[in-house]
Design a protein around this motif. Structure first.
Motif, PDB file in Angstrom:
ATOM      1  N   ASP A 148       4.813 -12.480   3.975  1.00 16.59           N
ATOM      2  CA  ASP A 148       4.907 -11.854   5.306  1.00 16.59           C
ATOM      3  C   ASP A 148       4.692 -12.893   6.409  1.00 16.59           C
ATOM      4  O   ASP A 148       5.394 -12.902   7.417  1.00 16.59           O
ATOM      5  CB  ASP A 148       3.870 -10.727   5.449  1.00 16.59           C
ATOM      6  N   LYS A 149       3.738 -13.772   6.156  1.00 17.63           N
ATOM      7  CA  LYS A 149       3.428 -14.805   7.153  1.00 17.63           C
ATOM      8  C   LYS A 149       4.647 -15.679   7.438  1.00 17.63           C
ATOM      9  O   LYS A 149       4.882 -16.083   8.575  1.00 17.63           O
ATOM     10  CB  LYS A 149       2.264 -15.645   6.598  1.00 17.63           C
ATOM     11  N   TYR A 150       5.433 -15.963   6.381  1.00 16.87           N
ATOM     12  CA  TYR A 150       6.566 -16.881   6.534  1.00 16.87           C
ATOM     13  C   TYR A 150       7.923 -16.163   6.590  1.00 16.87           C
ATOM     14  O   TYR A 150       8.966 -16.823   6.569  1.00 16.87           O
ATOM     15  CB  TYR A 150       6.587 -17.887   5.379  1.00 16.87           C
ATOM     16  N   LYS A 176      -1.415 -10.780  -2.759  1.00 20.77           N
ATOM     17  CA  LYS A 176      -1.546 -12.206  -2.426  1.00 20.77           C
ATOM     18  C   LYS A 176      -0.167 -12.790  -2.071  1.00 20.77           C
ATOM     19  O   LYS A 176      -0.012 -13.460  -1.040  1.00 20.77           O
ATOM     20  CB  LYS A 176      -2.142 -12.956  -3.627  1.00 20.77           C
ATOM     21  N   TYR A 177       0.816 -12.542  -2.928  1.00 21.11           N
ATOM     22  CA  TYR A 177       2.162 -13.062  -2.678  1.00 21.11           C
ATOM     23  C   TYR A 177       2.724 -12.504  -1.368  1.00 21.11           C
ATOM     24  O   TYR A 177       3.342 -13.221  -0.575  1.00 21.11           O
ATOM     25  CB  TYR A 177       3.109 -12.707  -3.841  1.00 21.11           C
ATOM     26  N   LEU A 178       2.518 -11.184  -1.168  1.00 26.03           N
ATOM     27  CA  LEU A 178       3.071 -10.531   0.028  1.00 26.03           C
ATOM     28  C   LEU A 178       2.421 -11.047   1.291  1.00 26.03           C
ATOM     29  O   LEU A 178       3.073 -11.176   2.339  1.00 26.03           O
ATOM     30  CB  LEU A 178       2.869  -9.009  -0.073  1.00 26.03           C
ATOM     31  N   LEU A 180       5.917 -23.019  -0.813  1.00 27.12           N
ATOM     32  CA  LEU A 180       7.153 -22.220  -0.778  1.00 27.12           C
ATOM     33  C   LEU A 180       7.349 -21.586   0.595  1.00 27.12           C
ATOM     34  O   LEU A 180       8.479 -21.497   1.086  1.00 27.12           O
ATOM     35  CB  LEU A 180       7.110 -21.114  -1.836  1.00 27.12           C
ATOM     36  N   GLY A 181       6.247 -21.152   1.178  1.00 27.94           N
ATOM     37  CA  GLY A 181       6.343 -20.537   2.509  1.00 27.94           C
ATOM     38  C   GLY A 181       6.989 -21.492   3.500  1.00 27.94           C
ATOM     39  O   GLY A 181       7.834 -21.090   4.310  1.00 27.94           O
ATOM     40  N   ARG A 182       6.616 -22.754   3.395  1.00 26.12           N
ATOM     41  CA  ARG A 182       7.138 -23.753   4.337  1.00 26.12           C
ATOM     42  C   ARG A 182       8.519 -24.263   3.925  1.00 26.12           C
ATOM     43  O   ARG A 182       9.148 -25.009   4.668  1.00 26.12           O
ATOM     44  CB  ARG A 182       6.122 -24.903   4.460  1.00 26.12           C
ATOM     45  N   SER A 183       8.995 -23.878   2.750  1.00 22.05           N
ATOM     46  CA  SER A 183      10.333 -24.278   2.279  1.00 22.05           C
ATOM     47  C   SER A 183      11.370 -23.271   2.769  1.00 22.05           C
ATOM     48  O   SER A 183      11.014 -22.192   3.251  1.00 22.05           O
ATOM     49  CB  SER A 183      10.351 -24.305   0.743  1.00 22.05           C
TER      50      SER A 183
END
Lengths: 324, 324
Positions: free
Chosen positions: B200-202, B194-196, B166-169
């Motif tokens: 945050d990274k993406y 974990k989700y945050l 999802l982060g990369r989407s």
């Protein structure tokens, strides 16, 4: 501080107190049948509950015994008639309110009583009277707790002073009490650490008594537990004044100590509590109690609203704002 | 990590999504009257709610339009008939389930639609299909979220992998979803971090959708919020499948942003939700949903139990244990 314990294992220090008859007695003026009380005792025993609180020991000079069921007064004789010698691991508790109990007359030697624990309930401005009761009950041989009520209205500096007085007293357990059901888990965790800090210093235990105005009674109880609080109040199906308490079925299913059994609790809820509700007794979460909880006021206005069968919760909200 | 924000102030990033019609539609098969929907829209506007989810956009090939109200399908035309051009700050949301929505046919250009946000609901084993939908909806111009359901049954390593996909989407928001109402606040706080962390990274936002099986929906929502989650689902009086959701009246009274107003919510609960309950619709906490929640199973058995008017919750508990 990291939580004490984790969700897979259990802490043997965590104990549960059933306050169905005491806080629930505020719903039905303590008119529980002997049959109900006997079945509750059996259910608590089977479920592994640690303490069963049978009611208040109120003064018969102050409250008319014609107007209340016997568990408003919880005499030794009435308790004996249910539990006999109680040769079990389930301890018996009564609550005594500062100013409403003639403790010198009505709380005698433990050796002549079926009671194990006396819980002394006080407002923060009557701490010296509470300590006098603690000292008396300790001398008589009982375990004691002190339940400081309505702390959501008290100043932190007063709470600190009260906890320090309790630390220096012979009381066994300090109780964190959310009388108005107004505290959020974040606040409860913070308060729990404050209570635990002083309790640890003096070698005391900390308990938690929650109300369900905002549907936070269970969350607040398990969050307090995770911080280190170890005496947890719950009542069958949450029966208690207004929005009620943390439910026994919630807390017993949460705790992982194998001594706790959910099945007897579910059975009791089915056979005794649901019929009590169907008989017309009302307790538990509703919008009116949410409103008193979030405004941090006594639930009496919500209880009156319920009794009057009102359905205009929006007007009720405006009235509460007006009173503020 | 220390909580983001505090209980006196507010975080302007925190937004509320009203899922009354979507999750509540699972209670009444989406048969809401136009009058109800118009009043809900007005109440959400007045309360400062950020998103109103009007229902699902399910495929009419897969679901018979004779058997469901129109909000199972939430066509652009039906939404326009309620909100017109919607020149307001209240955004409109629909939910599209992986495998139940013909998105290439039924989700067209945002410029021709009253919809602002498409929420894509998926199980963890259909992530590639979810991402295909996210990419389509993004290309059509919509905001998107991805709601991974039933994570209480998923392995952490699979959740990590899904969040990274999802982060990369192009998705805007990851949703933490407690489908079975089985997660405790301690677990929610852990999952939220974990989700945050990945969000945050993406550069994504995280949302929370809770169920009230254990009466933890509100506690879990505000605890997730304190960790940094910023899109909060709630429904009027908690209306939603089975035990329902976090209540709008709870969350609006908790949030301190002055744009949120409790009065329109209390009024709507009084005038619309209590009558819905009195008409025979059933949702909210009860013992049967506590039992499915604590056993971490789909609420379908509890819903069936309720529909059959059963009162033998102890047998129900034994049946659930047997199924396990």
């Amino acid at each position: 501080m990291a939580p004490r314990g984790n969700l897979m294992d259990y802490r043997p220090d965590v104990a549960v107190l059933d306050c169905t008859m005491r806080d629930g007695g505020l719903v039905n003026d303590f008119f529980f049948t002997d049959e109900f009380v006997r079945k509750l005792y059996q259910a608590d025993l089977a479920a592994g509950v640690d303490y069963m609180e049978v009611g208040y020991r109120a003064s018969k000079d102050l409250f008319d015994p014609e107007k209340f069921g016997k568990w408003k007064f919880s005499t030794d004789e009435d308790i004996y008639s249910i539990v006999g010698d109680n040769n079990t691991d389930l301890k018996i508790s009564i609550m005594a309110d500062v100013g409403r109990c003639d403790f010198k007359r009505d709380i005698g030697e433990r050796s002549n009583s079926p009671v194990d624990l006396v819980r002394i309930a006080t407002y923060i401005n009557t701490m010296p009277a509470a300590i006098e009761m603690i000292e008396h009950c300790t001398k008589m041989g009982y375990e004691t707790t002190c339940n400081i009520m309505a702390i959501s209205k008290a100043k932190e500096s007063d709470i600190d002073a009260a906890l320090d007085m309790l630390g220096r007293s012979p009381v066994g357990t300090f109780y964190l009490v959310d009388s108005y059901g107004s505290l959020y888990p974040e606040q409860i965790r913070h308060m729990a650490l404050k209570y635990l800090d002083i309790a640890d210093k003096y070698g005391k235990r900390v308990g938690m008594h929650a109300h369900n105005n905002q549907q936070l009674a269970f969350a607040n109880t398990i969050d307090a537990c995770a911080e280190g609080v170890s005496l947890l109040d719950a009542s069958m199906n949450g029966m208690g004044r207004g929005s009620g308490n943390c439910m026994m079925e919630q807390i017993i299913s949460f705790l992982k100590n194998p001594k706790f059994k959910l099945d007897p609790v579910v059975k009791f809820v089915q056979n005794e509590m649901i019929p009590l509700r169907e008989s017309g007794l009302v307790w538990g979460y509703d919008t009116q109690h949410l409103l008193t909880g979030l405004l941090n006021v006594h639930p009496r206005a919500a209880i009156k609203y319920t009794k009057e069968g009102r359905k205009d919760c929006r007007n009720f909200y405006l009235e509460l704002l007006d009173d503020d």
